[in-house]
Design an enzyme around this catalytic site. Structure first.
Site, PDB file in Angstrom:
ATOM      1  CG  ASP A 191      41.840  40.013  36.062  1.00  0.00           C
ATOM      2  OD1 ASP A 191      42.673  39.938  36.987  1.00  0.00           O
ATOM      3  OD2 ASP A 191      40.688  40.476  36.209  1.00  0.00           O
ATOM      4  CG  ASP A 199      39.841  48.126  40.876  1.00  0.00           C
ATOM      5  OD1 ASP A 199      38.766  47.495  40.932  1.00  0.00           O
ATOM      6  OD2 ASP A 199      40.711  47.921  40.009  1.00  0.00           O
ATOM      7  CD  GLU A 235      36.143  42.079  36.552  1.00  0.00           C
ATOM      8  OE1 GLU A 235      37.070  41.370  36.164  1.00  0.00           O
ATOM      9  OE2 GLU A 235      35.669  41.996  37.702  1.00  0.00           O
TER      10      GLU A 235
HETATM   11  O1  TEU Z   1      38.128  39.736  38.415  1.00  0.00           O
HETATM   12  C1  TEU Z   1      36.919  39.049  38.414  1.00  0.00           C
HETATM   13  C2  TEU Z   1      36.707  38.155  37.266  1.00  0.00           C
HETATM   14  O2  TEU Z   1      35.590  37.774  37.056  1.00  0.00           O
HETATM   15  C3  TEU Z   1      37.762  37.661  36.393  1.00  0.00           C
HETATM   16  O3  TEU Z   1      38.463  38.652  35.776  1.00  0.00           O
HETATM   17  C4  TEU Z   1      38.653  36.655  37.031  1.00  0.00           C
HETATM   18  O4  TEU Z   1      39.446  37.165  38.032  1.00  0.00           O
HETATM   19  C5  TEU Z   1      39.580  36.115  35.981  1.00  0.00           C
HETATM   20  O5  TEU Z   1      38.839  35.625  34.936  1.00  0.00           O
HETATM   21  C6  TEU Z   1      40.399  35.010  36.520  1.00  0.00           C
HETATM   22  O6  TEU Z   1      41.322  34.690  35.509  1.00  0.00           O
HETATM   23  C7  TEU Z   1      38.293  40.746  39.365  1.00  0.00           C
HETATM   24  C8  TEU Z   1      39.687  41.309  39.310  1.00  0.00           C
HETATM   25  O7  TEU Z   1      39.903  41.918  38.066  1.00  0.00           O
HETATM   26  C9  TEU Z   1      40.679  40.234  39.610  1.00  0.00           C
HETATM   27  O8  TEU Z   1      41.997  40.691  39.509  1.00  0.00           O
HETATM   28  C10 TEU Z   1      40.399  39.745  40.998  1.00  0.00           C
HETATM   29  O9  TEU Z   1      41.226  38.656  41.290  1.00  0.00           O
HETATM   30  C11 TEU Z   1      38.939  39.326  41.170  1.00  0.00           C
HETATM   31  O10 TEU Z   1      38.032  40.280  40.672  1.00  0.00           O
HETATM   32  C12 TEU Z   1      38.605  39.196  42.630  1.00  0.00           C
HETATM   33  O11 TEU Z   1      38.603  40.458  43.220  1.00  0.00           O
END
Ligand code: TEU
Ligand code: CA
Length: 559
Positions: free
Chosen positions: A330, A98, A256
């Site tokens: 998530d 990541d 992402e």
């Molecule tokens: O997630 C970013 C994001 O835009 C979304 O997935 C958000 O966290 C989610 O909709 C909230 O429910 C990434 C990571 O996948 C997440 O685990 C982290 O918390 C976030 O970035 C911050 O690093």
């Protein structure tokens, strides 16, 4: 279209904290993962994606990094990580890490320096602003509730954090920041990793003048994604990252990219001019993109899901490359969200796997998905660990919302649904730990666990294994052109994939009732070979036949 190893791969995502604890402290770790590599290899996947394992105070379980070049104490040491990489490669699998570079932890040395004084050399590594009449610089709302601005007593200014207060956003405008990040990426690539999953990669560039967002809901803070998703300099940052790092290696990069459109995806993943191999599209997963946000009643329905999937399959054909996913760390558990985790648990879990894995793109399997792991409903908010969930609950209670309806929303949507420990067997704590798990184990573990499913040829695990192995055997699953059929059926999602004179027919009943499948396209084919299905066949494939609840079946048709 070019062939690349990552187009022919299946990726398995590990959330290390919840995968396997090797030393009884209740927290999953690298030695735990190593002890389960045979399990992962046996599933037939090609690539392992590790959610963050870097040093972190764990405000957001590793997505808040305090040292990019070291391993989190609870997870082990760099030597453990080197061993993991060797053992993954030894099994002819690949490892991707990541990449979390929108923000660091507030405990990162850069931020400690940055907050220490206005003239510190690192001050400009983050986004500091004076307030407006004793208030934050603007009304933007954090993804994790409250303002995106946090006041810092020491220098009397606010810093920006799109996520938690312990995740200050890096200032990508600063050339030194960018150089540090590229060096760090090269550091891991030189160790031999095979790529990156790029966390919240489209939010690096913010609109520079930080305007107030329009008021669309009650309360002081407003959603403001239009000011920081695909911001004005994002393109130039990604261009530079490609030049300095990515173009030098044959790697898998997956972005992402919340809110990305197919056009943006084509642009980002273009094989000559793009910046990444593929990205996580959002439309099929985002139940309600309205202003209510994720905690509102879920409006997801099959026809909407089908049109989102179809749009991405069609628009990226020949121009970009799709990821295929229904779950990650998530998201709630897919069988609870899109299937039926009670009466048709096994059937619907297999059906969802079928529907997804027969599409064009690179499938991602999230740990426990291959066992049909389900959502959890903890009784108390104190049982939840997710910073987003806890912040939302606190803010909503303060705003006068009632406990019962909040808990209901949390049971449906909390990220902790996907973060309960892997269920390995029916011993205490599902075999995840001999100690006290950092988050409760789902009480379903005596019925749903890996040991039981490994021993049962009819299990979800073995079905996933078969889905994955079919990709190796039938090039049409990799390369065939997708076409939706039965466009208007309310409950059946059926599509074909075409390649030369062959057609792959994929039929999925998304309901708990019998449905009639009527399609005369079959008559053109003399050979009708059944590749997989989640029931034993009730008869020959025909132009008019009954599908049982959540039935899925795949046929290879040729003249
Ligand atoms: O997630 C970013 C994001 O835009 C979304 O997935 C958000 O966290 C989610 O909709 C909230 O429910 C990434 C990571 O996948 C997440 O685990 C982290 O918390 C976030 O970035 C911050 O690093
Ligand atoms: Ca441990």
């Amino acid at each position: 279209m070019k062939t690349n190893w990552w187009k022919e791969s299946v990726v398995y995502q590990i959330y290390p904290r919840s995968f396997k604890d090797s030393n009884g402290d209740g927290i999953g770790d690298l030695q735990g993962i190593i002890s389960k590599l045979d399990y992962i290899e046996n599933l037939g996947v090609d690539v392992v994606w590790l959610s963050p394992v870097y040093k972190s105070p764990n405000d957001d379980n590793g997505y808040d990094i305090s040292d990019y070049r070291d391993i989190m104490d609870e997870f082990g040491t760099m030597a453990d990580w080197e061993q993991l990489l060797r053992e993954v490669h030894g099994r002819r699998m690949k490892l991707i890490m990541d990449l979390v570079v929108n923000h660091t932890s507030d405990e990162h040395q850069w931020f400690i320096e940055s907050r220490s004084s206005k003239n510190n050399a690192y001050r400009d590594y983050y986004m500091w602003h004076p307030g407006k009449d004793g208030q934050p610089p603007n009304n933007w709302e954090s993804v994790f509730s409250g303002s995106v601005w946090q006041f810092d007593e020491n220098t009397g200014e606010y810093y920006l954090h799109l996520y938690s207060t312990k995740q200050p956003d890096l200032n990508w405008e600063n050339e030194d920041v960018r150089k540090e990040i590229y060096d760090m990426m090269n550091f891991w690539l030189e160790k031999g990793i095979d790529g990156f999953r790029m966390d919240t990669i489209t939010t690096l560039s913010k609109v520079p003048d930080f305007p107030d967002a329009p008021i669309v809901k009650e309360g002081p803070y407003q959603p403001a994604t239009q000011y920081y998703i695909n911001g004005p300099r994002l393109q130039s940052y990604l261009d530079e990252m490609k030049q300095e790092v990515i173009s030098k290696y044959d790697i898998l990069t997956v972005g992402e990219t919340p809110g990305a459109t197919p056009d943006e995806a084509i642009h980002y993943t273009n094989e000559e001019t793009g910046f990444m191999s593929m990205l996580f599209q959002w439309e099929h997963i985002e139940a309600d993109p309205g202003t209510g946000g994720k905690w509102e009643e879920d409006t997801w329905n099959m026809p909407e899901f089908r049109s989102a999937m179809t749009k991405w399959q069609n628009e990226l054909e020949g121009k970009g490359w799709n990821t295929l996913y229904l779950s990650n760390h998530d998201q709630p558990r897919q069988v609870s969200r899109f299937g039926d985790d009670r009466g048709y648990w096994k059937e619907s879990a297999k059906m969802l796997g079928t529907c997804l894995h027969m599409m064009k793109g690179t499938p991602f399997v999230y740990q426990g998905e291959e066992l049909g792991m389900t959502n959890v409903a903890f009784g108390s908010i104190d049982d939840y660990r997710c910073v987003e969930t806890r912040n939302m609950y606190r803010a909503a209670i303060a705003a006068g919302k009632d406990h019962e309806s909040l808990m209901k929303a949390i049971h449906h949507k909390s990220r902790d649904n996907g973060r309960t420990p892997m269920q390995w067997d029916d011993s205490v704590n599902g075999g995840f730990t001999t100690g006290n798990p950092w988050i409760g184990v789902n009480p379903a573990y005596p019925q749903i666990n890996a040991e039981q499913q490994l021993n049962d040829p009819d299990s979800i695990y073995h079905y996933y294994k078969k889905l994955i192995s079919l990709r190796r055997e039938y090039p049409i699953i990799l390369w065939g052109i997708y076409e939706l059929i039965l466009n208007d059926h309310k409950h059946i999602y059926a599509y074909t994939r075409r390649m030369e004179e062959q057609t792959l027919l994929v039929i999925n009943n998304f309901s708990g009732e019998a449905q009639r499948f009527v399609w005369d396209g079959i008559s053109a084919y003399f050979n009708r070979q059944r590749l997989i299905g989640n029931y034993s066949p009730s008869g020959e494939l025909s132009e008019n036949m009954e599908l049982r609840p959540y039935e899925a079946a795949v046929y290879l048709l040729h003249p």
